[in-house]
Scaffold this motif. Sequence first.
Motif, mmCIF file in Angstrom:
data_model
loop_
_atom_site.group_PDB
_atom_site.id
_atom_site.type_symbol
_atom_site.label_atom_id
_atom_site.label_comp_id
_atom_site.label_asym_id
_atom_site.label_seq_id
_atom_site.Cartn_x
_atom_site.Cartn_y
_atom_site.Cartn_z
ATOM 1 N N ILE A 194 0.872 -1.173 0.000
ATOM 2 C CA ILE A 194 0.000 0.000 0.000
ATOM 3 C C ILE A 194 0.906 1.219 0.000
ATOM 4 O O ILE A 194 1.710 1.403 0.920
ATOM 5 N N ILE A 195 0.794 2.011 -1.038
ATOM 6 C CA ILE A 195 1.636 3.201 -1.151
ATOM 7 C C ILE A 195 0.765 4.437 -1.301
ATOM 8 O O ILE A 195 -0.385 4.362 -1.723
ATOM 9 N N GLY A 196 1.327 5.550 -0.940
ATOM 10 C CA GLY A 196 0.629 6.816 -1.068
ATOM 11 C C GLY A 196 1.421 7.896 -0.378
ATOM 12 O O GLY A 196 2.326 7.617 0.411
ATOM 13 N N GLU A 197 1.062 9.112 -0.671
ATOM 14 C CA GLU A 197 1.808 10.222 -0.085
ATOM 15 C C GLU A 197 1.549 10.307 1.415
ATOM 16 O O GLU A 197 0.584 9.735 1.933
ATOM 17 N N SER A 198 2.407 11.021 2.077
ATOM 18 C CA SER A 198 2.312 11.203 3.517
ATOM 19 C C SER A 198 0.960 11.813 3.890
ATOM 20 O O SER A 198 0.495 12.756 3.254
ATOM 21 N N GLY A 199 0.315 11.225 4.898
ATOM 22 C CA GLY A 199 -0.949 11.756 5.381
ATOM 23 C C GLY A 199 -2.176 11.314 4.611
ATOM 24 O O GLY A 199 -3.275 11.808 4.865
ATOM 25 N N CYS A 200 -2.021 10.352 3.683
ATOM 26 C CA CYS A 200 -3.180 9.949 2.862
ATOM 27 C C CYS A 200 -4.041 8.889 3.536
ATOM 28 O O CYS A 200 -5.105 8.559 3.027
ATOM 29 N N GLY A 201 -3.591 8.322 4.676
ATOM 30 C CA GLY A 201 -4.430 7.377 5.412
ATOM 31 C C GLY A 201 -3.947 5.938 5.443
ATOM 32 O O GLY A 201 -4.681 5.051 5.866
ATOM 33 N N LYS A 202 -2.696 5.676 5.028
ATOM 34 C CA LYS A 202 -2.183 4.289 5.027
ATOM 35 C C LYS A 202 -2.185 3.708 6.439
ATOM 36 O O LYS A 202 -2.713 2.613 6.663
ATOM 37 N N THR A 203 -1.615 4.425 7.396
ATOM 38 C CA THR A 203 -1.562 3.941 8.774
ATOM 39 C C THR A 203 -2.958 3.860 9.368
ATOM 40 O O THR A 203 -3.281 2.917 10.096
ATOM 41 N N THR A 204 -3.812 4.802 9.038
ATOM 42 C CA THR A 204 -5.205 4.772 9.503
ATOM 43 C C THR A 204 -5.886 3.497 9.011
ATOM 44 O O THR A 204 -6.578 2.820 9.774
ATOM 45 N N LEU A 205 -5.683 3.147 7.751
ATOM 46 C CA LEU A 205 -6.255 1.923 7.196
ATOM 47 C C LEU A 205 -5.749 0.701 7.968
ATOM 48 O O LEU A 205 -6.541 -0.167 8.360
ATOM 49 N N PHE A 206 -4.437 0.628 8.218
ATOM 50 C CA PHE A 206 -3.889 -0.503 8.973
ATOM 51 C C PHE A 206 -4.487 -0.566 10.367
ATOM 52 O O PHE A 206 -4.854 -1.643 10.851
ATOM 53 N N ARG A 207 -4.596 0.563 11.032
ATOM 54 C CA ARG A 207 -5.145 0.583 12.392
ATOM 55 C C ARG A 207 -6.609 0.141 12.405
ATOM 56 O O ARG A 207 -7.057 -0.512 13.350
ATOM 57 N N MET A 208 -7.350 0.468 11.355
ATOM 58 C CA MET A 208 -8.742 0.003 11.274
ATOM 59 C C MET A 208 -8.782 -1.510 11.065
ATOM 60 O O MET A 208 -9.602 -2.204 11.678
ATOM 61 N N ILE A 209 -7.903 -2.035 10.210
ATOM 62 C CA ILE A 209 -7.849 -3.484 9.981
ATOM 63 C C ILE A 209 -7.461 -4.218 11.262
ATOM 64 O O ILE A 209 -7.988 -5.285 11.567
#
Length: 164
Positions: free
Chosen positions: A37-52
């Motif tokens: 999962i890639i994306g610019e800083s602040g786009c929600g990657k860590t948020t997505l992981f924390r939800m999973i």
Amino acid sequence: MKNLIITGRNLTKSYDGIHNILSDVNIEIEAGSKNLIIGESGCGKTTLFRMILGSLPVSNGKIKIAGKNISDFTTKTLANMIAYIPQYHSPVFAYTVLDMVIMGRASHFSAFETPKEPDQEEAFAALEKVNALPLANRKYTSLSGGQRQLVLIARAICQSAKIF
């Protein structure tokens, strides 16, 4: 038919009901696959992981693991299923590296149990797997950033989760 291990449908995460970090995201992850999962800083990657991981509630949408809604799992069950390596880790106590890795086994015993010999053996094996066995008796707080990442990878391996 796909053998999906993780699915997310219409995932939205907002703070204060106003600011959307994620908006209407869909994911499908097949069992045994490797995903990035890639994306610019602040786009929600860590948020997505924390939800999973179940540590952050979903504002809207559904996440399923092996076809079952994550809200149906206990925290312990999720911890047995998913290993997560954080981007940063700021230790509070000066645990040894071995103790840090054994903490990956915490979901395998109760809160009042101490780790057993098999847990130690799993920890040593995980450290060996990432070529960090010589660090076992060092204080985690004394390690470099790269060494800490190796220890966190060993901890995730030691957890014996199906999703990494």
